[in-house]
Structure formats: C-alpha cells, structure tokens
Design an enzyme around this catalytic site. Structure first.
Site, mmCIF file in Angstrom:
data_model
loop_
_atom_site.group_PDB
_atom_site.id
_atom_site.type_symbol
_atom_site.label_atom_id
_atom_site.label_comp_id
_atom_site.label_asym_id
_atom_site.label_seq_id
_atom_site.Cartn_x
_atom_site.Cartn_y
_atom_site.Cartn_z
ATOM 1 N N LEU A 390 -2.827 14.451 -30.378
ATOM 2 C CA LEU A 390 -2.646 13.360 -29.429
ATOM 3 C C LEU A 390 -3.858 13.190 -28.533
ATOM 4 O O LEU A 390 -4.148 12.090 -28.064
ATOM 5 C CB LEU A 390 -1.414 13.626 -28.553
ATOM 6 C CG LEU A 390 -0.058 13.652 -29.286
ATOM 7 C CD1 LEU A 390 1.030 14.091 -28.328
ATOM 8 C CD2 LEU A 390 0.254 12.280 -29.855
ATOM 9 N N GLY A 391 -4.568 14.291 -28.258
ATOM 10 C CA GLY A 391 -5.734 14.226 -27.381
ATOM 11 C C GLY A 391 -6.371 15.589 -27.250
ATOM 12 O O GLY A 391 -5.771 16.626 -27.542
ATOM 13 N N GLN A 395 -9.241 21.775 -21.348
ATOM 14 C CA GLN A 395 -8.262 22.848 -21.331
ATOM 15 C C GLN A 395 -7.689 23.157 -22.715
ATOM 16 O O GLN A 395 -7.137 24.231 -22.917
ATOM 17 C CB GLN A 395 -7.111 22.504 -20.373
ATOM 18 C CG GLN A 395 -7.548 22.290 -18.937
ATOM 19 C CD GLN A 395 -8.114 23.535 -18.315
ATOM 20 O OE1 GLN A 395 -7.631 24.626 -18.541
ATOM 21 N NE2 GLN A 395 -9.176 23.383 -17.549
ATOM 22 N N GLY A 396 -7.788 22.219 -23.671
ATOM 23 C CA GLY A 396 -7.252 22.487 -24.994
ATOM 24 C C GLY A 396 -6.960 21.203 -25.757
ATOM 25 O O GLY A 396 -7.358 20.106 -25.357
ATOM 26 N N LYS A 412 0.562 21.861 -26.405
ATOM 27 C CA LYS A 412 -0.824 22.028 -25.942
ATOM 28 C C LYS A 412 -1.350 23.376 -26.413
ATOM 29 O O LYS A 412 -0.833 24.420 -26.043
ATOM 30 C CB LYS A 412 -0.893 21.949 -24.415
ATOM 31 C CG LYS A 412 -2.289 22.136 -23.845
ATOM 32 C CD LYS A 412 -2.264 22.028 -22.322
ATOM 33 C CE LYS A 412 -3.643 22.248 -21.730
ATOM 34 N NZ LYS A 412 -3.628 22.177 -20.244
ATOM 35 N N ASP A 509 -7.362 17.781 -10.183
ATOM 36 C CA ASP A 509 -8.019 17.045 -11.283
ATOM 37 C C ASP A 509 -7.324 15.706 -11.509
ATOM 38 O O ASP A 509 -6.968 15.355 -12.639
ATOM 39 C CB ASP A 509 -8.011 17.889 -12.556
ATOM 40 C CG ASP A 509 -9.050 17.397 -13.572
ATOM 41 O OD1 ASP A 509 -9.942 16.636 -13.179
ATOM 42 O OD2 ASP A 509 -8.958 17.788 -14.747
#
Length: 713
Positions: A390-391, A395-396, A412, A509
């Site tokens: 998905l993206g 971070q991962g 994730k 963030d």
C-alpha cells in the site's frame, strides 16, 4: 576392487556434477555453487580449455587425480625437483598447504636419484623447522634402470610444506644430473624399475590427507546432518586435535564403518554391503543372511523353513521401520526445538522484552493488543506479495491483508535493524494502545516472531490527502467543505492527543502523507513511530531533530526542544496545503519561495492570497471563510512557538468556521426556496402553469418541490 553393494550410494549432492574428465568428485568436494561444503578449499574447477576436462582445486590450483571420501585422501600432481639436468628447470615450488584442510600423507615416500648426493627435504610448518633426507652413493654399474644410485626416506607427520635441496657428501663424485620427488608409495612401487621414464616426467602423483575444520559453521551442520541418521546409515564421525590446526580448532573425519560403503558426508551416503554376494561367506550347508552392517550364517531351514523366512523378513522389516520412525521423530524434535529457539531469539531482537516491561508497568492497554503469529500474517498478505504493497516510508512497508475472519487489515513491516529503531517500534505500540479516537488509525495487534517486527492496523481504503491534493485525480476532487472538515477532524485528533489523552502525546511527524481517508472520506491520523508521550507537568522534549523537511518547526530545529506548538506548526503547513493545493517544497517556485510557508507568508503580506488559493477553493469557498482559515494558518506558522495557538484553540476555531459555512449555506438555500415560493404564488395563475411547464421541459428554474431537499443541508 570395491565390494558389491545392494544399491549404488550417492557420492555428491543432488543435482551436482559428480564427474570431471573421468574422475569422481565426492562431497564435501564439489563443482558449482552449493555443491561443496561451505569452505572454498573444497571447491573443484573443471577445466575444459584443452578439450580434455581436468579437475583442479580452486584455491591452490592443484590438478586432482583421485579423491576418496571414505579414506579422506586425494591425489594431486606434484613437481619433481631437478639439479644439473639438461632441459629441466633447477627448482619448482611445491604446494604450501599450511593453514589449509590438507596435509602431505605418510602414504608418500621421498626418493632421490643421483650419484654421491645427499637430498634433503626441509619444512618450516608452524614456525618449526623439520628436516629429513637420504644419501645416494655411486654404484659401479652405470645402468640405473634397476634403482641403483637412489635412496629413499619416510616423511615426518603433519607435513604441510617442504623444500628439496642437494648436497655433496664425503669424497663421492656427484653425477651431472640429480633429481628428487615426493610421490605416492603405491605408485612408486609400480614404477620404481623405470627411473629413466620418471626422469622424463615433470610431475608425479602425491597423496594428500584432508579433514574438515570442526570450527566452521557448515561443518557443524554436516556433523549434525550425519549424526541425525547415524542409527539408520551408520556413518561415524570423530574429532581430533593437532598443533597445526587453524586457530587450534578440532578436525573432523567421518567414515561409513564396517559393513557399509559410500560417502559418509552425505545423508544416506553410507549403504549396507551385501556380504552374501561375495564368495565363500559361509561353510556348507549353512546359509548366508545379510544384515545391516554385516552378515550371518545359519543352518538350513527344516520343514517350516518358509514360515521362518517369512517371520524373519517381517521382523527385519518392522525393525527397520521402527528405526526409520525413530529417526524421523528425532529430526522433527530437533527441528521444532530449533524453531522455538529462533522465535525466542526474534522475540527478544524485536523488542519483546521491552514490550513485556511496558506491559508489566501498565502502560500498554493489553485488551486492545492482539499478538498475531507469523503464519497468520504471511497467509493474510500472500507471503508479503509486492502486489499487496500500500505504501513505503522511512519506518517500513505497509501491505494490504485479509484475516481468516474476512477482516481487511494493513500490515506494517518495520525496517528494524538496531536497538534505537526497536525502541521506536515498541513506542508506537505503547502510544497507539492508549489512544481511543475516531480520527486516529486503530492498532489491532502486532507480531514479534519474524525477522522484522509487524504491526496490524485497521485498513483505511481511500489513501492519503497528499494523493488527492498533489496527484492528478479527475474522478474525485476534495471540495472546500471536505477540506474544511478534514482540517477540523485532524485538529480535533491532535487536540485530543495534546490535552485529552491519559497524558500528553506529541505526534512529531504531522504531514499530508500521514493523514488517511476512510470509506466516508473522514480523516485518520497515522504513523506514530516517532511520537512521544510526556508527563502532564512536562513542557517539552529534548531530542535529536527528527521530522520531514517542509513541515519541521524552525524553533525545534534550532533548539532540539520539541513542544506541543511544534505539532501546531506542522499542522499549519497541512492547513496551507489544503488551502492552496501546493506541495510543501517545490522546485518549480523561485528559490526564495521554494518552501510553501515562505510562499504563503509572502502572498499574505502582499495581499495576494487568492493568487495562490486552489481553484476549487476559490470557486466554492466564501471569501470571509477562506481568509479566516488563512489567518489561522498564519498564526500556526508563527516563528515564535509562544505566539502560536494551542491545538485545542485551533480545533475550536475550525469548528466555528465550519458552523458559519453551514449557516451561510442554509441561509442561501432558504433564500432560494423563498424565491421559488414567491414565483409560484404570483398574482396570475396562468403564469404559474407556464413556469411549471418551462421548468419541466426546458431545464429552467427548479420548482419548489425540487428545492425542498436542500433545506436540511
């Protein structure tokens, strides 16, 4: 001649070349990747450059003549050393085997040929000098074909390298040509009567002993691999030590043992020899019966001979089956224990102990966190198929998955490699377990059994607001009303984190890529990997500067002190994105306004806000409302954190602007309805009929009936 066997045992690994130029290549030697033991010394190169394939040891380039896995030996070509011989080089170096798994075997013999010469063999292995040699006296006969004018000596043990030299002794007259060589004792016995033929050679075969170093990783695997089947196939592996081993490590040698034959370094490499196929095994009238590892002689059966044979066969078969089952069970137990240890190691590596500390301290809401197993998440994501991504971010990587109960989730896969990133991963679990807000992505659980840790979230289907603002999407565009609602929802979530949660939480963030949209296009704040919780009386965090360029608070960048007003600044950048549709940083703009904040502030100061406002906002938004949002954004972007509003104040002001927009819309709709009513209730009835007909067929002004649904807006 080898003994007959029941079946031809394997000599090399499956799918590996086992022969080069007619020479068998048994494992642990091998040709090609994965075909030899994990040590380059045992790699064989099959040279086809001359048209006649020849095997060579890869690391010391020795031509291989024969390899025996059972005896732990191999034969290679070794140069002859000449002195004063025409058309022959004076000296050629022999192979230095120090620091390798090989050594010169005592199956070799040192031979010198010449008249009145002393031949010395000298070794400096491991810093110690070892010398040996022999003297060759001149014989009366000049014919040397029978072995006169020669001498021999045995080798010292553990010989890894040597040099050959010649010396005169006493008053003997030295012949014009002398030569010496180290050669296989059996080969020399077959060629000792023809010294003239040996003199014409350049090389002779020499025997090397080889063993495996028990300290290497692959040897441990081999040792376990062999002993796991020791009951069924009887390989015997033994270790020994010598002062010449690498780093004083143990050496390992394996053999099949009596009654078996084959390659002891392979699974099922040793197979039983059927001794009963050899002649004269038993005296008449006894009958030979083969058993594993040997044979037996039994008297001939009597009247019930067939029954006895059947019972013996059944017993032997059941015994063999029992051994196979025991071996399989032992293999499964070892494999299961290894898997348990691996999972425990990964659990610790991925922050399991840190999470347990958080659980014991009561900082994690255990009821909200489910511990998934690795197999369940691999199935859900189709083994983390790239088509499910998905993206990806710092971070991962996030994958789309479906659990066994049919729920769609986002998994994730973290990029954890060191302790600091492990702490970030556990921190995200701790933070999200404390948050219960409709505009914050919900954490469903985690998995710590894999190479990298995994987090499982609710699936948010409509992507990020960054995609709708900055990427072409003609099918759907964010209206002014939706942008205002998204801003209010994000502000409400951040206000909750700052002041309504158990204790204050700083996101650290905030950016448009971390704001997701659900199926109803409601905002969801995501990615809490760098978030931090603070005590109620704590005003700031002092940390290494972390954030995204374009959203980073300048005050935090200079002081390394992150406050709640730093989140306010980042939200202000998002607010300007929603207003303008511009990216936080754009190379298309001039250098002085390349950053969106500078571009926005310049436009506000020049009274040219509507030059940069997004076209959709300009068409749909009321000037007063757009100015109110822009003014609020400018306050959020104040260089001084003290002068910025709190997120609670921002959220309240956005809600007020939302209500004013709704009120103005409602008033506008009511005015439209009133206008239609006045038109319908005019003085002339025929005008009513005419107006009604026109709206029905000509697409003119809508009737009062058509306008009624606008009232609840």
């Amino acid at each position: 001649m080898s003994s007959p066997v029941l079946a031809q045992p394997p000599i090399s690994r499956p799918n590996c070349q086992s022969n080069c130029g007619g020479i068998e290549i048994p494992y642990p030697f091998g040709i090609g990747t994965g075909c030899y033991i994990n040590d380059g010394w045992f790699q064989i190169m099959c040279d086809n450059s001359t048209g006649n394939p020849k095997p060579f040891l890869n690391r010391n380039n020795l031509e291989v003549l024969e390899i025996s896995a059972e005896e732990g030996t191999l034969k290679v070509r070794n140069p002859i050393t000449f002195s004063n011989c025409s058309n022959k080089p004076i000296s050629r170096p022999t192979a230095n085997l120090e620091g390798t798994p090989f050594a010169y075997s005592q199956k070799n013999i040192f031979t010198a040929v010449g008249c009145g010469v002393r031949a010395l063999i000298t070794s400096n292995s491991n810093g110690d000098t070892i010398s040996s040699g022999c003297k060759s006296e001149c014989s009366i006969s000049t014919n040397n074909s029978s072995g006169r004018n020669s001498c021999q000596t045995a080798l010292p043990s553990f010989l890894f390298d040597f040099n050959t030299s010649f010396q005169d002794f006493e008053n003997q007259t030295r012949s014009s040509c002398n030569y010496a060589f180290l050669a296989d004792r059996d080969w020399f016995a077959n060629n000792s009567t023809n010294f003239s033929a040996i003199r014409e050679m350049d090389n002779v075969p020499v025997v090397l002993e080889w063993s495996l170093f028990h300290s290497t990783t692959d040897v441990y695997g081999t040792f376990l691999e062999v002993n796991a089947t020791m009951i069924s196939f009887r390989p015997f592996c033994d270790t020994y030590n010598d002062s010449y081993s690498i780093n004083e490590s143990l050496r390992l040698k394996c053999s099949c043992g009596g009654g078996y034959e084959g390659n002891p370094y392979l699974l099922e490499g040793c197979q039983d020899i059927n001794e009963c196929e050899l002649p004269n095994r038993c005296f008449e009238p006894n009958i030979c019966m083969n058993v594993n590892g040997g044979y037996g002689c039994s008297p001939p059966p009597k009247s019930n001979s067939q029954v006895n044979v059947i019972f013996i066969g059944i017993g032997s078969g059941l015994g063999f089956l029992f051994l196979l089952i025991a071996s399989w069970w032992l293999y499964k137990v070892i494999k299961k224990r290894k898997a348990i240890k691996q999972k425990a190691k990964l659990f610790k590596q991925n922050g399991g102990l840190l999470l347990e500390q958080q659980l014991s301290s009561g900082e994690v809401n255990v009821e909200k966190i489910k511990l998934f197993n690795s197999k369940e998440l691999e199935t859900a994501t189709d083994h983390f198929n790239v088509d499910r991504i998905l993206g990806q971010g710092g971070q991962g990587t996030v994958y789309k998955g479906m659990l066994t109960d049919g729920r769609i989730v986002a998994v994730k896969k973290s990029k954890v490699v060191d302790g600091g990133e492990v702490a970030q991963f556990i921190n995200e679990i701790v933070i999200l377990s404390q948050i219960n807000h409709r505009n914050v992505v919900k954490l469903m659980g985690c998995c710590l059994e894999t190479e990298v840790p995994l987090l499982v979230y609710e699936f948010i289907p409509k992507g990020t607001i960054y995609q709708y603002l900055h990427q072409q999407n003609e099918e759907f565009q964010l209206t002014w009303k939706m942008r205002l609602r998204i801003a209010a929802e994000v502000a409400g979530a951040l206000s909750y984190l700052h002041s309504a949660a158990g204790f204050p939480i700083y996101h650290r963030d905030i950016k448009s890529t971390n704001i997701l949209l659900d199926e109803e296009y409601r905002a969801k704040v995501a990615d809490f990997g760098t978030s931090r919780s603070v005590s109620i009386d704590q005003t700031h965090l002092t940390t290494i500067v972390h954030g995204t360029f374009g959203y980073l608070d300048p005050e935090y960048f200079q002081s390394s002190q992150f406050t709640d007003k730093s989140d306010v600044y980042s939200f202000g950048v998002v607010l300007v994105e929603l207003l303008t549709g511009e990216k936080p940083v754009s190379l298309a703009r001039s250098p002085e306004v390349r950053g969106l904040v500078a571009y926005f502030n310049f436009s506000m100061e020049e009274n040219r806000l509507f030059d940069i406002v997004d076209a959709q906002v300009k068409v749909e938004g009321i000037t007063e409302d757009v100015l109110a949002v822009a003014t609020l954004a400018k306050r959020c972007l104040d260089l001084s954190g003290r002068r910025r509003p709190t997120m609670k104040e921002v959220a309240m002001e956005l809600e007020w602007i939302q209500k004013s927009v709704k009120a103005s819309k409602l008033q506008q709709n009511q005015e439209e309805v009133e206008y239609v009513r006045n038109e319908v209730t005019g003085d002339c009835p025929w005008d009513v009929a005419s107006e009604s007909t026109g709206s029905g067929f000509d697409g003119g002004t809508a009737s009062s009936k058509d306008s009624l649904p606008l009232l609840p807006y």
